[in-house]
Design a protein around this motif. Sequence first.
Motif, PDB file in Angstrom:
ATOM      1  N   LEU A 239       0.834  -1.196   0.000  1.00 41.82           N
ATOM      2  CA  LEU A 239       0.000   0.000   0.000  1.00 41.82           C
ATOM      3  C   LEU A 239       0.875   1.255   0.000  1.00 41.82           C
ATOM      4  N   ASP A 240       0.571   2.147  -0.924  1.00 38.86           N
ATOM      5  CA  ASP A 240       1.217   3.459  -0.987  1.00 38.86           C
ATOM      6  C   ASP A 240       0.297   4.440  -0.280  1.00 38.86           C
ATOM      7  N   LEU A 241       0.624   4.778   0.964  1.00 37.85           N
ATOM      8  CA  LEU A 241      -0.274   5.600   1.766  1.00 37.85           C
ATOM      9  C   LEU A 241      -0.239   7.065   1.380  1.00 37.85           C
ATOM     10  N   ARG A 242       0.787   7.497   0.662  1.00 41.33           N
ATOM     11  CA  ARG A 242       0.800   8.875   0.155  1.00 41.33           C
ATOM     12  C   ARG A 242      -0.171   9.023  -1.012  1.00 41.33           C
ATOM     13  N   ALA A 243      -0.098   8.084  -1.931  1.00 41.07           N
ATOM     14  CA  ALA A 243      -1.017   8.096  -3.076  1.00 41.07           C
ATOM     15  C   ALA A 243      -2.362   7.469  -2.737  1.00 41.07           C
ATOM     16  N   MET A 244      -2.438   6.790  -1.584  1.00 40.29           N
ATOM     17  CA  MET A 244      -3.627   6.052  -1.171  1.00 40.29           C
ATOM     18  C   MET A 244      -4.066   5.073  -2.253  1.00 40.29           C
ATOM     19  N   GLN A 245      -3.102   4.242  -2.639  1.00 41.14           N
ATOM     20  CA  GLN A 245      -3.348   3.208  -3.651  1.00 41.14           C
ATOM     21  C   GLN A 245      -2.684   1.904  -3.222  1.00 41.14           C
ATOM     22  N   GLY A 246      -3.278   0.804  -3.654  1.00 44.42           N
ATOM     23  CA  GLY A 246      -2.681  -0.506  -3.474  1.00 44.42           C
ATOM     24  C   GLY A 246      -2.287  -1.083  -4.822  1.00 44.42           C
ATOM     25  N   ARG A 247      -1.099  -1.668  -4.890  1.00 41.19           N
ATOM     26  CA  ARG A 247      -0.623  -2.251  -6.156  1.00 41.19           C
ATOM     27  C   ARG A 247      -1.027  -3.718  -6.195  1.00 41.19           C
ATOM     28  N   PHE A 248      -2.184  -3.988  -6.799  1.00 40.91           N
ATOM     29  CA  PHE A 248      -2.712  -5.342  -6.848  1.00 40.91           C
ATOM     30  C   PHE A 248      -1.827  -6.254  -7.686  1.00 40.91           C
ATOM     31  N   MET A 249      -1.385  -5.765  -8.814  1.00 41.67           N
ATOM     32  CA  MET A 249      -0.412  -6.445  -9.685  1.00 41.67           C
ATOM     33  C   MET A 249       0.041  -5.419 -10.714  1.00 41.67           C
ATOM     34  N   PRO A 250       1.069  -5.724 -11.506  1.00 41.89           N
ATOM     35  CA  PRO A 250       1.494  -4.746 -12.510  1.00 41.89           C
ATOM     36  C   PRO A 250       0.323  -4.284 -13.379  1.00 41.89           C
ATOM     37  N   LYS A 251       0.200  -2.983 -13.519  1.00 37.15           N
ATOM     38  CA  LYS A 251      -0.821  -2.332 -14.332  1.00 37.15           C
ATOM     39  C   LYS A 251      -2.210  -2.328 -13.695  1.00 37.15           C
ATOM     40  N   ILE A 252      -2.300  -2.776 -12.431  1.00 35.16           N
ATOM     41  CA  ILE A 252      -3.587  -2.706 -11.728  1.00 35.16           C
ATOM     42  C   ILE A 252      -3.361  -2.127 -10.338  1.00 35.16           C
ATOM     43  N   THR A 253      -3.901  -0.931 -10.115  1.00 36.91           N
ATOM     44  CA  THR A 253      -3.820  -0.302  -8.801  1.00 36.91           C
ATOM     45  C   THR A 253      -5.232  -0.027  -8.290  1.00 36.91           C
ATOM     46  N   ILE A 254      -5.386  -0.137  -6.986  1.00 41.52           N
ATOM     47  CA  ILE A 254      -6.700   0.003  -6.355  1.00 41.52           C
ATOM     48  C   ILE A 254      -6.692   1.219  -5.434  1.00 41.52           C
ATOM     49  N   PRO A 255      -7.598   2.188  -5.629  1.00 39.83           N
ATOM     50  CA  PRO A 255      -7.698   3.307  -4.676  1.00 39.83           C
ATOM     51  C   PRO A 255      -8.098   2.788  -3.294  1.00 39.83           C
ATOM     52  N   LEU A 256      -7.454   3.298  -2.265  1.00 35.95           N
ATOM     53  CA  LEU A 256      -7.731   2.836  -0.909  1.00 35.95           C
ATOM     54  C   LEU A 256      -8.868   3.641  -0.278  1.00 35.95           C
ATOM     55  N   LYS A 257      -9.627   2.978   0.566  1.00 37.66           N
ATOM     56  CA  LYS A 257     -10.706   3.609   1.333  1.00 37.66           C
ATOM     57  C   LYS A 257     -10.808   2.863   2.666  1.00 37.66           C
ATOM     58  N   PRO A 258      -9.908   3.160   3.609  1.00 37.70           N
ATOM     59  CA  PRO A 258      -9.821   2.362   4.842  1.00 37.70           C
ATOM     60  C   PRO A 258     -11.063   2.512   5.725  1.00 37.70           C
ATOM     61  N   PHE A 259     -11.422   1.423   6.387  1.00 44.85           N
ATOM     62  CA  PHE A 259     -12.521   1.442   7.353  1.00 44.85           C
ATOM     63  C   PHE A 259     -12.429   0.189   8.217  1.00 44.85           C
ATOM     64  N   GLN A 260     -13.133   0.212   9.334  1.00 48.25           N
ATOM     65  CA  GLN A 260     -13.224  -0.956  10.198  1.00 48.25           C
ATOM     66  C   GLN A 260     -14.371  -1.839   9.730  1.00 48.25           C
ATOM     67  N   GLY A 261     -14.053  -3.069   9.333  1.00 50.10           N
ATOM     68  CA  GLY A 261     -15.108  -3.982   8.911  1.00 50.10           C
ATOM     69  C   GLY A 261     -16.056  -4.320  10.041  1.00 50.10           C
ATOM     70  N   THR A 262     -15.513  -4.360  11.256  1.00 49.39           N
ATOM     71  CA  THR A 262     -16.319  -4.691  12.428  1.00 49.39           C
ATOM     72  C   THR A 262     -16.283  -3.548  13.431  1.00 49.39           C
ATOM     73  N   PHE A 263     -17.449  -3.030  13.743  1.00 47.51           N
ATOM     74  CA  PHE A 263     -17.602  -2.050  14.818  1.00 47.51           C
ATOM     75  C   PHE A 263     -19.005  -2.240  15.363  1.00 47.51           C
ATOM     76  N   GLY A 264     -19.104  -2.625  16.626  1.00 50.88           N
ATOM     77  CA  GLY A 264     -20.422  -2.924  17.152  1.00 50.88           C
ATOM     78  C   GLY A 264     -20.473  -2.890  18.658  1.00 50.88           C
ATOM     79  N   LEU A 265     -21.647  -3.230  19.173  1.00 49.51           N
ATOM     80  CA  LEU A 265     -21.911  -3.256  20.599  1.00 49.51           C
ATOM     81  C   LEU A 265     -22.269  -4.681  21.009  1.00 49.51           C
ATOM     82  N   ALA A 266     -22.395  -4.907  22.307  1.00 49.91           N
ATOM     83  CA  ALA A 266     -22.863  -6.205  22.776  1.00 49.91           C
ATOM     84  C   ALA A 266     -24.225  -6.486  22.161  1.00 49.91           C
ATOM     85  N   PRO A 267     -24.419  -7.652  21.542  1.00 53.30           N
ATOM     86  CA  PRO A 267     -25.681  -7.930  20.848  1.00 53.30           C
ATOM     87  C   PRO A 267     -26.817  -8.225  21.813  1.00 53.30           C
TER      88      PRO A 267
END
Length: 440
Positions: A239-267
Amino acid sequence: MSEHTHEHHHEYHHDHSCCANLFGCGNEKGTGILREDIKDAVFDKRTSDRLLNMDEVDQETFDGYLSVRGRWRRKFLQASFMGALAAVEPWFGRLARAQGGASPAKTGSAAAGRVHVVPSTKETVRLGVFDANLPPVVTIESGDIISFPDTWSHFLNEMQPGVPVDTLAKLRVSNPGRGPHSIIGPVAVNKAEPGDVLEIRFRTIRPYEWGAVFNNPGSLGTGLLPQDYAQGQVKYVDLDLRAMQGRFMPKITIPLKPFQGTFGLAPPDGFFPPLSPGVTNSVPPGPHGGNLDLSELSEGSTLYLPVWKPGALIYTGDSHAVQGDGEICLTALETRMKEVRVQVILHKQRNLAWPVAETNSHWITLGLDKDLNVAMTLAARNAIKFLAAQAKISDLDAYALCSIAVSFRVTQVVDIVRGVHALIPKSIFAPDLRREMTMV
């Protein structure tokens, strides 16, 4: 599945009829997941004054476990999902809205309190469960900020660049009934009681410089298409945190959008068959939030969670660098966070039955169920009730508005309970109306 796990886990043998013990299997059989009384609360059209009167709730009925396959109809629950949004004056006053509809996390309308640092350690993290029996790591006040530095990756930080998928699969089957998530918590909120709502403002979300996306061997039955892909795979992405991109493979980069997959309370009681009293699998999302995998919950967004237990009991984990809606292979781009920083605001007796969310540009309602069609129906009804209450229009007009202006997206299909979220654009409303429309 437990027998298979202990006797044959080296072969990853998997019985699809018993996969409810594993995360993300999508099994449609067996015990139910969502309580009918909570699910049906969205349909209640009772007035908001009665919704706020918790004395009219039969608590024994409310806390009883009802299976998805049954059709028990709750008789006593007076709390409506979005009806409570119609209350004239929220407990803490209406949240300030900028002319352009900025989210509360951006406006800074609530004064920040103390900052509490909750690191990931063997004392603060549990593997794959929400454990309500643990003493709180810390108890905070409304308005306080929690900093979660150096969060752990999956399997108590054992997922690291270079670890092969076979090792991840072995970790998976070695912990039946648990998710892979490294769950931090609980954090208690002073004076939080059932019927309240926690407003979670995501202020800072900073990932590490790597991420991993994987699918387990098909024999484990996880992900959307295990029957199509017998071979497991893990890809580690720089991950290139300055460009906010991930290098998936040559010629394919993914824009980053970080978040917590899990955030919750006692069910709530009866949400999901517990491993033991007070200990619940972290995989299925529900009325407590949890493993929502909602990609819109990035920095600057706000999540509203119903409180089901005294103290609320906050848990988080499952850090994502980016995720596509659906999350079909099983995972997002899983990572660790250098820091997650949130502000927590307590709203008294709002009585929401389901999580809702907000960004600069949208209000978001959710639908959650093992059946994706039911999840879609719930998300739509939730959106209609929100629009009718907050835009002060008829249900029929709200229904029509949803059809022409609201986008419904599949949140995820790999966590036993599937999700659909409705994106309601703020831009379609006149500025004065937009400022009046609030989630709590």
